[in-house]
Enzyme design. Structure first.
Site, mmCIF file in Angstrom:
data_model
loop_
_atom_site.group_PDB
_atom_site.id
_atom_site.type_symbol
_atom_site.label_atom_id
_atom_site.label_comp_id
_atom_site.label_asym_id
_atom_site.label_seq_id
_atom_site.Cartn_x
_atom_site.Cartn_y
_atom_site.Cartn_z
ATOM 1 N N CYS A 152 -6.001 2.020 5.885
ATOM 2 C CA CYS A 152 -6.643 0.792 6.346
ATOM 3 C C CYS A 152 -6.007 0.373 7.669
ATOM 4 O O CYS A 152 -5.082 1.027 8.164
ATOM 5 C CB CYS A 152 -6.465 -0.312 5.301
ATOM 6 S SG CYS A 152 -4.738 -0.873 5.136
ATOM 7 N N HIS B 295 0.862 -1.182 0.000
ATOM 8 C CA HIS B 295 0.000 0.000 0.000
ATOM 9 C C HIS B 295 0.900 1.234 0.000
ATOM 10 O O HIS B 295 2.061 1.175 0.434
ATOM 11 C CB HIS B 295 -0.882 0.025 1.245
ATOM 12 C CG HIS B 295 -1.961 -1.019 1.243
ATOM 13 N ND1 HIS B 295 -3.095 -0.898 2.013
ATOM 14 C CD2 HIS B 295 -2.081 -2.193 0.585
ATOM 15 C CE1 HIS B 295 -3.872 -1.945 1.828
ATOM 16 N NE2 HIS B 295 -3.277 -2.747 0.971
ATOM 17 N N GLU C 299 1.168 3.873 1.823
ATOM 18 C CA GLU C 299 1.751 4.271 3.102
ATOM 19 C C GLU C 299 2.923 3.371 3.487
ATOM 20 O O GLU C 299 3.972 3.848 3.930
ATOM 21 C CB GLU C 299 0.706 4.224 4.223
ATOM 22 C CG GLU C 299 -0.488 5.095 4.002
ATOM 23 C CD GLU C 299 -1.657 4.359 3.336
ATOM 24 O OE1 GLU C 299 -1.442 3.629 2.344
ATOM 25 O OE2 GLU C 299 -2.789 4.527 3.806
ATOM 26 N N CYS D 79 -2.131 -0.246 7.395
ATOM 27 C CA CYS D 79 -1.357 0.987 7.255
ATOM 28 C C CYS D 79 -1.413 1.831 8.521
ATOM 29 O O CYS D 79 -0.403 2.417 8.929
ATOM 30 C CB CYS D 79 -1.843 1.774 6.040
ATOM 31 S SG CYS D 79 -1.515 0.895 4.495
#
EC number: 3.5.4.33
Length: 144
Positions: free
Chosen positions: A79, A49, A51, A82
């Site tokens: 999420c 992801h 991040e 993260c």
């Protein structure tokens, strides 16, 4: 947030692209330490992801996993994975754009980063340029 939007939009052509989410990690002095963009499709890594990619790059650049006094700017509410990574990296501030009602863990479904039970909490500023961030995602999913 404008820099994160630029990062999000800078990926591969539509059709081969990951969901356009961009993240920028700034150091205590405001210097850009690292950027990340979703790379799950590109790398086949479910943890890639935006991040997490930015955190990995910043840790490599600084030589430390502790990213205290840093600010993460990301175009979409993180999420749970993260949000947890941001807590573990000791990030001081989180700025995000669009809210994520399906998987958001910074106020939508959960609030991992401000939970009293975690060892580190951060300042959070949500909804920054939310319409522009949401439009980027809406455009992406509208083409699929």
């Amino acid at each position: 947030m404008r820099r994160a939007l630029t990062v999000a939009a800078s990926g591969p052509p539509v059709g081969a692209a990951d969901v356009p989410v961009g993240a920028v990690l700034f150091g205590p002095d405001g210097e850009e330490l690292a950027v990340g963009r979703n790379e799950r499709e590109l790398t086949g890594d479910p943890t890639a992801h935006a991040e997490v990619v930015a955190l990995r790059r910043a840790a490599a650049a600084t030589g430390s996993w502790r990213l205290s006094d840093c600010t993460m700017v990301v175009t979409l509410e993180p999420c749970t994975m993260c949000a947890g990574a941001l807590v573990l990296a000791r990030v001081a501030r989180l700025v995000f754009g669009a809210w994520e009602p399906k998987t958001g863990a910074v106020g939508s479904l959960w609030d991992v980063v401000r939970d009293r039970r975690v060892p580190h909490r951060m300042e959070v500023y949500g909804g920054v340029l939310a319409a522009e961030c949401a439009d980027l995602l809406r455009d992406f999913f509208g083409r699929e």
